[in-house]
Design a protein around this motif. Structure first.
Motif, PDB file in Angstrom:
ATOM      1  N   ASN A 182       0.853  -1.178   0.000  1.00 15.07           N
ATOM      2  CA  ASN A 182       0.000   0.000   0.000  1.00 15.07           C
ATOM      3  C   ASN A 182       0.895   1.236   0.000  1.00 15.07           C
ATOM      4  OD1 ASN A 182      -2.233  -1.725   0.362  1.00 15.07           O
ATOM      5  ND2 ASN A 182      -1.985  -1.663   2.586  1.00 15.07           N
ATOM      6  N   LYS A 231      -8.862   1.180  -1.939  1.00 12.38           N
ATOM      7  CA  LYS A 231      -9.506   1.980  -0.895  1.00 12.38           C
ATOM      8  C   LYS A 231      -8.585   3.130  -0.477  1.00 12.38           C
ATOM      9  CE  LYS A 231     -12.272  -1.818   0.991  1.00 12.38           C
ATOM     10  NZ  LYS A 231     -12.543  -2.661   2.185  1.00 12.38           N
ATOM     11  N   THR A 232      -9.193   4.269  -0.163  1.00  6.14           N
ATOM     12  CA  THR A 232      -8.406   5.406   0.329  1.00  6.14           C
ATOM     13  C   THR A 232      -8.822   5.717   1.764  1.00  6.14           C
ATOM     14  OG1 THR A 232      -9.995   6.993  -0.564  1.00  6.14           O
ATOM     15  CG2 THR A 232      -8.118   6.425  -1.965  1.00  6.14           C
ATOM     16  N   GLU A 233      -7.851   6.206   2.526  1.00  2.00           N
ATOM     17  CA  GLU A 233      -8.100   6.527   3.930  1.00  2.00           C
ATOM     18  C   GLU A 233      -7.369   7.820   4.269  1.00  2.00           C
ATOM     19  OE1 GLU A 233      -7.183   4.642   8.373  1.00  2.00           O
ATOM     20  OE2 GLU A 233      -6.608   3.538   6.566  1.00  2.00           O
ATOM     21  N   MET A 246      -5.475  10.530   6.296  1.00  3.34           N
ATOM     22  CA  MET A 246      -4.599  10.496   7.470  1.00  3.34           C
ATOM     23  C   MET A 246      -4.565  11.862   8.161  1.00  3.34           C
ATOM     24  SD  MET A 246      -3.570   7.344   7.060  1.00  3.34           S
ATOM     25  CE  MET A 246      -2.090   6.938   7.955  1.00  3.34           C
ATOM     26  N   PHE A 262      -2.759  10.874   2.914  1.00  2.00           N
ATOM     27  CA  PHE A 262      -3.762   9.818   2.891  1.00  2.00           C
ATOM     28  C   PHE A 262      -3.119   8.506   2.454  1.00  2.00           C
ATOM     29  CE2 PHE A 262      -3.620  11.744  -1.237  1.00  2.00           C
ATOM     30  CZ  PHE A 262      -3.930  10.779  -2.172  1.00  2.00           C
ATOM     31  N   ASN A 319      -4.957   1.789  -0.146  1.00  7.52           N
ATOM     32  CA  ASN A 319      -4.830   0.350   0.120  1.00  7.52           C
ATOM     33  C   ASN A 319      -5.226  -0.427  -1.118  1.00  7.52           C
ATOM     34  OD1 ASN A 319      -4.427   0.097   3.242  1.00  7.52           O
ATOM     35  ND2 ASN A 319      -6.025   1.643   2.966  1.00  7.52           N
ATOM     36  N   CYS A 344      -2.199  14.354  13.352  1.00 11.75           N
ATOM     37  CA  CYS A 344      -3.381  13.646  12.870  1.00 11.75           C
ATOM     38  C   CYS A 344      -4.578  14.025  13.732  1.00 11.75           C
ATOM     39  CB  CYS A 344      -3.181  12.134  12.911  1.00 11.75           C
ATOM     40  SG  CYS A 344      -2.204  11.501  11.534  1.00 11.75           S
ATOM     41  N   ASP A 386      -7.991  13.496  12.164  1.00 17.55           N
ATOM     42  CA  ASP A 386      -9.142  13.105  11.345  1.00 17.55           C
ATOM     43  C   ASP A 386     -10.123  12.222  12.117  1.00 17.55           C
ATOM     44  OD1 ASP A 386     -10.259  13.306   8.638  1.00 17.55           O
ATOM     45  OD2 ASP A 386     -10.035  11.135   8.627  1.00 17.55           O
ATOM     46  N   GLU A 387      -9.613  11.426  13.061  1.00 13.51           N
ATOM     47  CA  GLU A 387     -10.465  10.504  13.804  1.00 13.51           C
ATOM     48  C   GLU A 387     -10.938  11.121  15.120  1.00 13.51           C
ATOM     49  OE1 GLU A 387     -11.446   7.620  12.757  1.00 13.51           O
ATOM     50  OE2 GLU A 387     -10.123   7.242  11.053  1.00 13.51           O
ATOM     51  N   LYS A 441      -6.771   6.119  17.607  1.00 14.86           N
ATOM     52  CA  LYS A 441      -6.724   5.932  16.153  1.00 14.86           C
ATOM     53  C   LYS A 441      -5.843   6.982  15.485  1.00 14.86           C
ATOM     54  CE  LYS A 441     -11.165   3.588  15.487  1.00 14.86           C
ATOM     55  NZ  LYS A 441     -12.517   3.671  14.897  1.00 14.86           N
ATOM     56  N   LYS A 454      -2.455   6.303  13.232  1.00 16.72           N
ATOM     57  CA  LYS A 454      -2.243   6.872  11.904  1.00 16.72           C
ATOM     58  C   LYS A 454      -0.934   7.652  11.848  1.00 16.72           C
ATOM     59  CE  LYS A 454      -6.910   7.271  10.001  1.00 16.72           C
ATOM     60  NZ  LYS A 454      -7.908   8.191   9.415  1.00 16.72           N
TER      61      LYS A 454
END
Length: 358
Positions: free
Chosen positions: A109, A144-146, A148, A163, A166, A255, A257-258, A263, A267
């Motif tokens: 990834n 998939k994108t996530e 960060m 970001f 995956n 980070c 975002d969460e 989490k 990240k």
């Protein structure tokens, strides 16, 4: 080359026999390793078998031509011979490419960092467009994108965005995207209609696992703070954001975002580990000057690699002098033609180097 191919053919049969043994699945680690080896060898073996079959066709056609008197049959055999010779040539080239040393990170990834460069707000807007381009490309390949981390400028632009993508083979496709991306267009805020040039930098890093790069947590300092910007009530009213500082290098990762502090910490560690791993890879590349020269611009953030020219509707990749007049499609994620051309150029350069060494 052909001695090596015969050895790989023998090894492939051995792997198939081992996979056929009763109880092989009782050891998941061994089973997984054998399955991966079979998957890696399969394209080489299939191509080599096709090559050998074409060579046999050449020999058979030559033998039959010596004996055949009928002119129509001779013409048919000559066509068959010409086709087989062409196929042998193509398959031999394909085998050379398949035998090139593999980049161990190709199946990983990737973590993508995009930063606005020269051009102020216009550069930030361009960075946001480049981000969307990669997200759409990932979607087209069912990756998939996530997110960060994200630092916006308030008008829809991104000062910086990190970001993860995956997907199997993500690094093998995207590693050529690192460098400076340049845009030439008339900004909406420009009343005189003058074309401006802005830039953003893209860094593509393979996701580093603990096995790739050991990160000593004693070298890390964690701070927590309240998230800012867009977000729900939990995001903005709790100390969920994490700032990670790597003391030896001074690298700082934030980070937010969460909603969960844990989490965000995970990240931040992923990004830091991948960035340190990329620095380690860069050192290795610099030490291997010849191998570095064979690469088509992978990993150098300071290299201007591509221009997106809006007035002319064109995209130009400067490394391989490729110009395509379909800017909108490319910004919508249609990157395969550019990436395929970069891969082909990289393979050609590596084959040329191998021939020079031989």
């Amino acid at each position: 080359m052909f001695d090596k191919l015969e050895d790989l053919l023998v090894r492939f049969e051995e792997v198939l026999n081992e996979l056929g043994e009763p109880g092989v699945t009782a050891n998941p680690e061994r089973f997984q390793k054998l399955m991966k080896e079979q998957s890696d060898l399969q394209p080489i073996v299939d191509t080599y078998k096709a090559y050998k079959k074409s060579k046999e066709t050449i020999q058979d056609s030559l033998s039959m031509l010596e004996e055949e008197k009928d002119e129509d049959m001779r013409e048919m055999l000559k066509e068959e011979l010409a086709d087989a010779k062409k196929q042998v040539e193509e398959l031999e080239h394909e085998l050379k490419i398949l035998l090139l040393p593999k980049d161990p990170n190709d199946n990983k990834n990737v973590i993508v960092e995009i930063r606005a460069g020269a051009g102020g707000d216009e550069a930030a807007l361009f960075a946001a467009e480049i981000y969307r381009m990669y997200v759409k490309y990932a979607e087209s390949r069912r990756w998939k994108t996530e997110m960060m981390s994200l630092n916006e400028n308030g008008i829809g632009g991104f000062k910086e965005v990190t970001f993860m993508i995956n997907g199997n083979g993500a690094y093998s496709r995207l590693k050529y995207e690192s460098g400076v991306h340049r845009v030439q267009r008339v900004p909406e805020t420009e009343s005189g209609g003058r074309i401006h040039t802005s830039t953003c930098t893209v860094a593509i890093m393979p996701e580093a696992e603990e096995i790739d790069f050991h990160l000593d947590l004693n070298d890390c300092k964690f701070d927590v703070f309240r998230a800012s910007g867009n977000g729900g009530q939990c995001v903005n009213t709790t100390d969920s954001a994490v700032r990670l500082t790597h003391i030896p290098t001074g690298i700082v990762i934030s980070c937010q975002d969460e909603k969960s502090q844990l989490k965000n910490k995970d990240k931040a560690l992923k990004v830091l580990r991948s960035r340190l791993y990329e620095m380690e890879l860069a050192k290795q590349h610099d030490a291997e000057a010849e191998a570095r020269r064979s690469q088509i611009g992978t990993g150098d953030r300071s290299e201007k690699i591509r221009t997106y020219n809006f007035p002319q509707g064109r995209v130009t990749d400067h490394r391989i002098k490729l110009t395509l007049h379909r800017l909108e499609n490319i910004l919508d994620g249609d990157l395969d033609e550019i990436i395929d051309s970069l891969i082909a150029a990289d393979q050609a350069a590596k084959l040329s180097n191998l021939q020079d060494e031989a």
